[in-house]
Design a protein around this motif. Sequence first.
Motif, PDB file in Angstrom:
ATOM      1  N   GLU A 542       0.846  -1.191   0.000  1.00 56.78           N
ATOM      2  CA  GLU A 542       0.000   0.000   0.000  1.00 56.78           C
ATOM      3  C   GLU A 542       0.881   1.240   0.000  1.00 56.78           C
ATOM      4  O   GLU A 542       1.669   1.468   0.926  1.00 56.78           O
ATOM      5  CB  GLU A 542      -0.903  -0.005   1.230  1.00 56.78           C
ATOM      6  N   VAL A 543       0.759   2.034  -1.058  1.00 60.70           N
ATOM      7  CA  VAL A 543       1.583   3.224  -1.255  1.00 60.70           C
ATOM      8  C   VAL A 543       0.678   4.436  -1.353  1.00 60.70           C
ATOM      9  O   VAL A 543      -0.355   4.409  -2.043  1.00 60.70           O
ATOM     10  CB  VAL A 543       2.443   3.087  -2.532  1.00 60.70           C
ATOM     11  N   ASP A 544       1.054   5.502  -0.662  1.00 59.44           N
ATOM     12  CA  ASP A 544       0.325   6.774  -0.738  1.00 59.44           C
ATOM     13  C   ASP A 544       0.878   7.570  -1.914  1.00 59.44           C
ATOM     14  O   ASP A 544       2.032   8.015  -1.887  1.00 59.44           O
ATOM     15  CB  ASP A 544       0.507   7.563   0.563  1.00 59.44           C
ATOM     16  N   THR A 549       7.841   8.482  -3.451  1.00 58.03           N
ATOM     17  CA  THR A 549       7.939   7.025  -3.580  1.00 58.03           C
ATOM     18  C   THR A 549       9.323   6.629  -4.071  1.00 58.03           C
ATOM     19  O   THR A 549      10.066   7.448  -4.615  1.00 58.03           O
ATOM     20  CB  THR A 549       6.877   6.487  -4.548  1.00 58.03           C
ATOM     21  N   SER A 564       9.258  -3.841  -5.658  1.00 61.25           N
ATOM     22  CA  SER A 564       8.011  -3.189  -5.274  1.00 61.25           C
ATOM     23  C   SER A 564       8.269  -1.719  -5.011  1.00 61.25           C
ATOM     24  O   SER A 564       9.408  -1.291  -4.807  1.00 61.25           O
ATOM     25  CB  SER A 564       7.414  -3.865  -4.033  1.00 61.25           C
ATOM     26  N   LYS A 565       7.175  -0.975  -5.014  1.00 57.67           N
ATOM     27  CA  LYS A 565       7.235   0.463  -4.764  1.00 57.67           C
ATOM     28  C   LYS A 565       6.873   0.728  -3.305  1.00 57.67           C
ATOM     29  O   LYS A 565       5.927   0.150  -2.770  1.00 57.67           O
ATOM     30  CB  LYS A 565       6.285   1.208  -5.704  1.00 57.67           C
ATOM     31  N   PHE A 566       7.632   1.610  -2.660  1.00 54.52           N
ATOM     32  CA  PHE A 566       7.422   1.987  -1.270  1.00 54.52           C
ATOM     33  C   PHE A 566       7.406   3.500  -1.156  1.00 54.52           C
ATOM     34  O   PHE A 566       7.930   4.217  -2.026  1.00 54.52           O
ATOM     35  CB  PHE A 566       8.548   1.437  -0.369  1.00 54.52           C
ATOM     36  N   ASN A 567       6.808   4.008  -0.081  1.00 57.52           N
ATOM     37  CA  ASN A 567       6.942   5.420   0.283  1.00 57.52           C
ATOM     38  C   ASN A 567       8.241   5.615   1.055  1.00 57.52           C
ATOM     39  O   ASN A 567       8.785   4.681   1.657  1.00 57.52           O
ATOM     40  CB  ASN A 567       5.769   5.885   1.151  1.00 57.52           C
ATOM     41  N   HIS A 570       7.948   4.488   4.672  1.00 56.94           N
ATOM     42  CA  HIS A 570       7.873   3.091   5.070  1.00 56.94           C
ATOM     43  C   HIS A 570       9.112   2.722   5.889  1.00 56.94           C
ATOM     44  O   HIS A 570      10.186   3.324   5.743  1.00 56.94           O
ATOM     45  CB  HIS A 570       7.776   2.185   3.840  1.00 56.94           C
ATOM     46  N   ASP A 574       8.446  -2.949   7.223  1.00 56.25           N
ATOM     47  CA  ASP A 574       7.584  -3.136   6.053  1.00 56.25           C
ATOM     48  C   ASP A 574       8.285  -3.954   4.977  1.00 56.25           C
ATOM     49  O   ASP A 574       7.641  -4.727   4.253  1.00 56.25           O
ATOM     50  CB  ASP A 574       7.164  -1.772   5.501  1.00 56.25           C
TER      51      ASP A 574
END
Length: 624
Positions: A542-544, A549, A564-567, A570, A574
């Motif tokens: 879950e990314v905002d 990012t 994967s994509k992270f904020n 994070h 995570d």
Amino acid sequence: MADLDVDYKILQPAQFLNKFLDEGIRPDERTLEASRSLAINAGALTTANGSALIRLGDTVVICGVKAELANPHLDRPDEGYIVCNMEVPPCCSPHMTRGAPSFHTQALSQTLQEVVSRSNCLNLFDLCIVSGELCWVLYVDVVCLCADGCVQDAAVMAMSAALADTVLPAVSVQDGKPVVTLQQRRRLSIQSLPVSITYGFFNKHVLVDPTAEEEALCTGLLSLTVLSDGKIAGMSKRGQPFLSVEEILRITAQCQVRAVALVELLKTATEINNKILIKASRDMAERDKALQFASITGATNERAKFYIESAGGNLQAALSMYYEEHSRGFASMGDVRGRDENTEDSEKFFAGGSEHSGQLIAGPPKAKKPQDLAADLFQAAKQAGARPLAEVKEKEKSSSSSFVGTGFRLGESEGPSRAIEGDATRQPLKAPLHVLYVWSNGFSIDEGPLRNGQSVEDKLFMQSVSKGEIPDELLRSANGAQVELNIEDKRNEEYVWRPPKIVAFSGAGHKLGSITPEVTSASGSGAQGKSAVSSCEPVVVEVDPSLPTTILQIRLADGTKLQSKFNHSHTVRDIYNFVNRSHTNSAVAKYVLLTAFPRKELTDMEQSLQDAQLLNAVITQRMK
């Protein structure tokens, strides 16, 4: 009529000017309170630490700031210092003569020095490196290129813009000697930008920003130095102007309003130049990384840029990716031939000095259409030794033997039949077969999804195929066994998703009747049988989207790659949760995650990705 006006101006210049001023206008069509056009060019000199060029009407002044290391003054050991100098050469005005600097030129140099000291535009403590031993000294040299009035105004503005543009390298002291680091730079901390505004007095008229002709006719000149906040920092007067209190207040109020507009112009010019310098420094840093990568690996410049961009600008991560992908072998003559052939597709330009000499310049490769890329793929595979499938099957059919094993010679009566050993070599197990479909809009593997060839994995896959090698992801799926890859040409069709075929009785099972069941798997379900041991399914984090990012690449111990994509917000926890949910073996095993370069264990679970410096990082897994 025009000739009469010119003659009248030459013979009676004062009456000519007064005739215009009585009408509320000046000979250059300006009003009495209007100033001339102003142009500012910050960073005009590339050989100075800071520079600026000012054009005020026809008055042109350039300023350069040169920084040098020196010993601080004894009475001010914690401060650096600034030395100002003004030059008005004879070529800038017909009224200037050769020889020693005139009194007016010396007065201008003194005025610039007083403006710096009184305005406190620069914190001199920032120029100190080692108290009492080492400091920066800034030499501010201002040269007038064309003098057409208000030279002091242009000189002060050029000095302010040049100081705001000045950049100093980092300096440290090692073993008593200063060490200058050019790669690390800092901009001067400017506290205020002083400007100068000159007024001329002719009879009962007050002229703003007078020209050289108007200055020669004025009975007096008044120059005011104003700071960014509107405060008057200095005043200089030439001649004997008689001013009342009301006139002084009116001139001061008008001067403060104009000073605010001039300061905004100076700030805008320096900010624009700063953005250009920042972009140029970033481009230079990227080029330096590409050169370092190419010098270490021997790769081409385009190849170096590809790996650096894939690693998010991290040189160490790019080197790790390169050596991991190229650890299976060395370059061959085919690779060299491929690079030579690729240069044929580049645009070529001819830079000629004459009809008998010139230089041929090879530009970047031309952009290719998807159909051309697919054609190049088939051509490269053919050169690497690939053969048409029909030819391979025909050869296997002709070379196959109908009778294998042991036989007996018949027809002899004198002795027993003699056994004749045949080819006892067993036929090898059938290798896993994969089909690469090349479509008009991408490619796909077996019944998998469409891949557009833009991601790092897709590019590495196609590069391996073009070299005649089996891609790493197919080798990992076969656990090191032999793999066959067929390429099917579908360039005249677009990819259409079809549901996978359902294979009956596939998966893993147990043989009955044994106390210890033996695990077996169906011959046609290698991928699904493997999933019973360890599965790796993509999990969405879950990314905002409103927050910054980053993309992380995670290489597991069994060779599986996760991405994967992270904020930025994070945490390390995570990342562990993402690995456990994506890979079932990792959920029950004991392991630790490490950064690629430098190799460091990620143990602080509550640390954010930004604080842990994991933005666009490559992370590896190590089993305990």
